[in-house]
Write a protein that holds these residues in place. Structure first.
Motif, short mmCIF file in Angstrom:
data_model
loop_
_atom_site.label_atom_id
_atom_site.label_comp_id
_atom_site.label_asym_id
_atom_site.label_seq_id
_atom_site.Cartn_x
_atom_site.Cartn_y
_atom_site.Cartn_z
N ASN A 110 18.00 54.25 12.11
CA ASN A 110 19.41 53.36 13.56
C ASN A 110 18.78 52.68 14.13
OD1 ASN A 110 19.22 57.27 13.51
ND2 ASN A 110 20.95 55.76 12.57
N HIS A 111 17.63 51.53 13.96
CA HIS A 111 17.11 50.63 14.45
C HIS A 111 17.90 49.27 14.54
CE1 HIS A 111 14.09 48.93 17.55
NE2 HIS A 111 13.60 48.70 17.02
N ARG A 195 18.12 54.00 18.33
CA ARG A 195 17.28 54.92 18.22
C ARG A 195 16.51 54.13 19.15
NH1 ARG A 195 15.81 58.92 16.97
NH2 ARG A 195 17.26 58.13 15.04
N ARG A 199 15.62 57.28 21.69
CA ARG A 199 14.36 57.85 22.35
C ARG A 199 14.38 57.61 23.60
NH1 ARG A 199 9.66 54.77 20.66
NH2 ARG A 199 8.80 55.80 18.53
N ASP A 205 12.57 60.69 16.12
CA ASP A 205 12.95 59.93 15.40
C ASP A 205 13.04 60.18 14.39
OD1 ASP A 205 11.76 59.15 17.55
OD2 ASP A 205 10.40 56.98 16.66
N LYS A 208 18.08 61.67 12.01
CA LYS A 208 19.20 60.81 11.96
C LYS A 208 20.68 60.63 12.50
CE LYS A 208 19.48 57.58 7.51
NZ LYS A 208 19.95 58.08 6.41
#
Length: 245
Positions: A110-111, A195, A199, A205, A208
Motif C-alpha cells: 500500500n505504498h 501505508r 503507520r 505493516d 494489507k
C-alpha cells in the motif's frame, strides 16, 4: 473540540441510557504511543445494577513528554515521486516505533502515491515544511509564484505540508487529498500514501488494505488507532477483574 466534549454531557442524542452510568473523556492518541495529534471523545457505559466496587476510569497517559513524531513513524519508508509505488523496503527501521510497525515484514504493501496534476505539483514544490494555503497565496501576492496558483477554496490547513519533528495532524479518509487537509509529505512533493497513513494510525505493516484508493483511505482514516484501542481494551479487562465481573 471543547464544544464537542461539552455536548456529550447531554446524552439524549444516544437514545435511552437509563440503567447505565455513562463516562466520557476526550483522549488524544499522541498520549498513548501513536505518532498523531488525534483528539476523540470516548464513551463507556456501565450497567448501574451491577455490584461495582471500583468506578470506571479511562487509561492513564502512556507517552512521555516527547511523543512519537512523523519522522519516527515513516522516516524509513522509500521515497516516491508522483504516481509512483514501492513494494520493497530500502533501509532498516531506524526507531523503536518503526521496528514495532515493521515486525518481521519483508514486503511493503500500500505504498503508492497519487497521480497529482501539474498545477498541484507546482504548488507542492513551492511549500516548505509546515507551510500551506495561506503561504501559497502570500507568495502569489508577492509575485514569487504565478497568479494561476492562487488558491480560492479550502481552509487554512489545506494544501499543507506536514512537519517531520511533530506528531502528524489528524489522519482522515482524505489523507491523500491536499485540497482537503494538511497531508503533504514533509520533504517529498506528494500527499501521504495509504501505508504512511496506516503507520501514523499505528497499523502494523503486515496489515494489507484492499479495495480502491478511497475505500482504503476510509478504512485507515476512520479507524481508532490500534495502539490506543489496546490501551482501552486492557483498561476494560482490568475493570472486569477489579470488580470480579
Amino acid at each position: 473540540i471543547r464544544n464537542v466534549k461539552e455536548s456529550f454531557k447531554d446524552l439524549s442524542s444516544f437514545g435511552d441510557v437509563h440503567g447505565y452510568n455513562v463516562y466520557t473523556k476526550l483522549l488524544n492518541a499522541k498520549d498513548y504511543g501513536v505518532p498523531q495529534n488525534r483528539e476523540r471523545v470516548f464513551l463507556i457505559g456501565v450497567r448501574n445494577d451491577l455490584n461495582i466496587e471500583f468506578e470506571w476510569s479511562f487509561p492513564e497517559k502512556h507517552t512521555s513528554k516527547n511523543p512519537f513524531n512523523l519522522r519516527d513513524a515513516i522516516g524509513d519508508l522509500p521515497s516516491l515521486g508522483n504516481n509512483d509505488r514501492a513494494d520493497q523496503y530500502v533501509e532498516d527501521p531506524l526507531t523503536d516505533y518503526q521496528i514495532l510497525m515493521r515486525g518481521n515484514q519483508d514486503k511493503l504493501f500500500n505504498h503508492v502515491s497519487r497521480n497529482h496534476g501539474e498545477r498541484l505539483q507546482r504548488i507542492m514544490a513551492a511549500l516548505k515544511e509546515g507551510q500551506g494555503k495561506n503561504d501559497i497565496n502570500r507568495m502569489v501576492e508577492d509575485g514569487l509564484l504565478d497568479r494561476d496558483l492562487y488558491l480560492t477554496s479550502g481552509y487554512r490547513n489545506t494544501y499543507g505540508r506536514l512537519w517531520w519533528d511533530r506528531p502528524s495532524t489528524t489522519i482522515t479518509n482524505n489523507l491523500s487529498t491536499p485540497s482537503s487537509l494538511r497531508c503533504i509529505h514533509p520533504s517529498q512533493n506528494r500527499a501521504l500514501t495509504a501505508r504512511e497513513g496506516a503507520r501514523i494510525q499505528s497499523f502494523p505493516d503486515n496489515y494489507k488494505f484492499v479495495g480502491g484508493l478511497q475505500a482504503i483511505n476510509t478504512q485507515i482514516g476512520n479507524a481508532v488507532p490500534p495502539i490506543l484501542s489496546i490501551h482501552l481494551a486492557n483498561r476494560i479487562k482490568d475493570f472486569f477483574e477489579e470488580n470480579n465481573l
